[in-house]
Design a protein around this motif. Structure first.
Motif, PDB file in Angstrom:
ATOM      1  N   HIS A 172       0.859  -1.187   0.000  1.00 17.69           N
ATOM      2  CA  HIS A 172       0.000   0.000   0.000  1.00 17.69           C
ATOM      3  C   HIS A 172       0.896   1.239   0.000  1.00 17.69           C
ATOM      4  O   HIS A 172       2.120   1.127   0.159  1.00 17.69           O
ATOM      5  N   SER A 174       0.737   3.474   2.208  1.00 11.99           N
ATOM      6  CA  SER A 174       0.815   3.983   3.591  1.00 11.99           C
ATOM      7  C   SER A 174       2.239   4.193   4.130  1.00 11.99           C
ATOM      8  O   SER A 174       2.437   5.098   4.953  1.00 11.99           O
ATOM      9  N   ARG A 201       0.295  -6.776  -4.384  1.00  5.88           N
ATOM     10  CA  ARG A 201      -0.183  -7.728  -3.368  1.00  5.88           C
ATOM     11  C   ARG A 201      -0.237  -9.118  -3.968  1.00  5.88           C
ATOM     12  O   ARG A 201      -0.513  -9.262  -5.166  1.00  5.88           O
ATOM     13  N   ASP A 203      -2.389 -11.082  -4.456  1.00  7.03           N
ATOM     14  CA  ASP A 203      -3.825 -11.349  -4.606  1.00  7.03           C
ATOM     15  C   ASP A 203      -4.037 -12.174  -5.863  1.00  7.03           C
ATOM     16  O   ASP A 203      -3.249 -12.090  -6.795  1.00  7.03           O
ATOM     17  N   SER A 210      -6.320  -7.019  -8.722  1.00 12.59           N
ATOM     18  CA  SER A 210      -5.103  -7.250  -9.498  1.00 12.59           C
ATOM     19  C   SER A 210      -3.947  -7.362  -8.508  1.00 12.59           C
ATOM     20  O   SER A 210      -4.001  -6.793  -7.411  1.00 12.59           O
ATOM     21  N   PHE A 213      -1.646  -2.710  -8.566  1.00 13.35           N
ATOM     22  CA  PHE A 213      -2.654  -1.679  -8.815  1.00 13.35           C
ATOM     23  C   PHE A 213      -2.142  -0.343  -8.294  1.00 13.35           C
ATOM     24  O   PHE A 213      -0.942  -0.217  -7.996  1.00 13.35           O
ATOM     25  N   GLN A 215      -2.650   3.245  -5.864  1.00 16.06           N
ATOM     26  CA  GLN A 215      -3.318   3.879  -4.720  1.00 16.06           C
ATOM     27  C   GLN A 215      -2.879   5.333  -4.621  1.00 16.06           C
ATOM     28  O   GLN A 215      -1.818   5.715  -5.129  1.00 16.06           O
ATOM     29  N   GLU A 217      -2.384   7.819  -1.357  1.00 18.44           N
ATOM     30  CA  GLU A 217      -2.409   7.974   0.087  1.00 18.44           C
ATOM     31  C   GLU A 217      -2.664   9.449   0.384  1.00 18.44           C
ATOM     32  O   GLU A 217      -2.182  10.324  -0.352  1.00 18.44           O
ATOM     33  N   PHE A 255      -8.138  -0.809  10.493  1.00 15.73           N
ATOM     34  CA  PHE A 255      -6.774  -0.783   9.957  1.00 15.73           C
ATOM     35  C   PHE A 255      -5.858  -0.603  11.156  1.00 15.73           C
ATOM     36  O   PHE A 255      -6.174   0.210  12.045  1.00 15.73           O
ATOM     37  N   PHE A 313      -5.993   8.542   4.542  1.00 15.33           N
ATOM     38  CA  PHE A 313      -6.892   7.713   3.715  1.00 15.33           C
ATOM     39  C   PHE A 313      -6.088   7.080   2.596  1.00 15.33           C
ATOM     40  O   PHE A 313      -4.984   7.529   2.274  1.00 15.33           O
ATOM     41  N   GLY A 314      -6.638   6.005   2.053  1.00 15.75           N
ATOM     42  CA  GLY A 314      -5.989   5.353   0.914  1.00 15.75           C
ATOM     43  C   GLY A 314      -7.050   4.900  -0.064  1.00 15.75           C
ATOM     44  O   GLY A 314      -7.953   4.148   0.300  1.00 15.75           O
ATOM     45  N   ARG A 319     -10.341   1.353  -8.842  1.00 14.87           N
ATOM     46  CA  ARG A 319     -11.715   1.283  -8.345  1.00 14.87           C
ATOM     47  C   ARG A 319     -12.487   2.549  -8.733  1.00 14.87           C
ATOM     48  O   ARG A 319     -13.609   2.486  -9.235  1.00 14.87           O
TER      49      ARG A 319
END
Ligand code: FA5
Length: 346
Positions: A172, A174, A201, A203, A210, A213, A215, A217, A255, A313-314, A319
């Motif tokens: 992430h 973060s 990730r 995933d 995916s 991907f 993000q 932050e 979190f 926030f992330g 999305r």
């Protein structure tokens, strides 16, 4: 045949041939073949030696007359051919400015880049700075500094690709929070930053997930920052991205690096909240995770958590873009299929 007749005959034949010549090289060869050292006229005049003395000047004058006449005609013909060549060139090189131009294939920025830049603009307008992070991170910043010590069960939520036990592909954006807090001088004012970037990730890829991907932050730290600041900020973001009539909803979540933590939903852009297939008949769509920065995270950066507080926030650009443009498979972003990207020329 007398020399006089020969010259007269040569003149007749020559003038006929000359009228048929249309290019400079043939014209030149022709001149040499008649008037040159080994030419036809020279050849005829070789017979002069056999003439009677009083005949010679007559034939000489006739030959000169013919040579002069032919020279003039050759010169005139050369001029005509030259003009024709220029006229031909001009005709070939005519530029028709009314013809339609050749189309240059125009590229455009990827829809995820456009989405990222749009979000960046919104936050720049609210006084945030944009910070870069590292895609190859340390376990320390990705997890430990995010209040996820080794063996913390919540690490399972974000399994990743390890390069060594201590170096990994960040899961992430973060960790940029911790790096930015470490570097910030609070005597110079509050910290307001966003940090866009790629994350990874372990995933399983499907229509909405995916292994790689994007993000963005967001982090704000100052004295007296409250949950209402977070809500107001996200409300502004959502209204600018999805329209003034969109509402947001905060749901309790978890979190390790925020307390309290929330999932943020927006009212469905398709049905307006009534329920449809896009929002899975709930009227709401989840877009990001957020919360108040955990005091442990502040303290690990040497920030006094009794004086300072903040929110973070992330959000995932994929999305956001999928919701906004009705793209139903995340893999479409990465296939390089022009049929998708051409729809978003911007
Ligand atoms: C996080 O990654 C937190 N770091 C967000 C955060 C930051 C919370 C700061 C609090 C404070 P989460 O795992 O929910 O949270 O991911 C955030 C967003 O990334 C999701 O809402 C989703 O949009 C996107 N996302 C997560 N996993 C994937 C995936 N595999 N493929 C595509 N997008 C994903």
């Amino acid at each position: 045949m007398s020399l006089q007749e020969k010259i007269t005959e040569l003149r007749k034949v020559t003038l006929t041939k000359l009228s048929e010549i249309a290019d400079e090289k043939t014209l030149n060869d022709f001149r040499v073949s008649v008037l040159g050292k080994k030419g036809e006229l020279t050849d005829i005049l070789k017979g002069m030696k056999d003439l009677a003395n009083e005949e010679r000047p007559k034939i000489g004058a006739l030959a000169n007359e013919f040579r002069d006449e032919l020279s003039r005609l050759l010169e005139a013909k050369k001029e005509v051919i030259g003009q024709a060549v220029i006229a031909q060139k001009l005709a070939n090189e005519t530029l028709d400015v009314t013809l339609p131009g050749k189309k240059v294939a125009k590229g455009n920025r990827h829809i995820l880049t456009q989405t990222t830049e749009e979000i960046e603009d919104i936050f720049l307008g609210m006084g945030y700075k944009i910070v870069d992070g590292y895609e190859v991170e340390t376990d320390y910043y990705n997890f430990e500094r995010m209040n996820l010590p080794k063996d913390h069960p919540a690490r399972d939520m974000q399994d990743t690709f390890y390069i060594t036990p201590e170096i990994l592909l960040r899961t992430h954006t973060s960790p940029v929070q911790a790096r930015t807090m470490d570097a910030h001088d609070f005597s110079k004012g509050p910290l307001k930053m966003i940090s866009p970037g790629r994350v990874y990730r372990r995933d399983t890829d499907d229509a909405t997930h995916s292994h790689q991907f994007h993000q963005i932050e967001g982090l704000v730290i100052d004295e007296g920052i409250a949950m209402s600041d977070l809500k107001g900020t996200l409300d502004t973001l959502v209204k600018k991205m999805f329209g003034a009539e969109r509402k947001i909803r905060l749901r309790p979540s978890y979190f390790p690096f925020t307390e309290p933590s929330v999932e943020v939903d927006i009212s469905c852009f398709k049905c307006g909240g009534a329920g449809c297939n896009v929002c899975k008949w709930t009227g709401w769509i989840e877009v990001l995770g957020a919360g108040m920065v955990h005091p442990n995270v502040l303290e690990m950066s040497g920030i006094d958590s009794s004086k300072y507080s903040g929110f973070a926030f992330g959000l995932g650009q994929e999305r956001i873009a999928m919701l906004r443009y009705g793209i139903n498979d995340i893999r479409g972003f990465y296939l390089g299929d022009a049929r998708l990207s051409e729809q978003f020329i911007g």
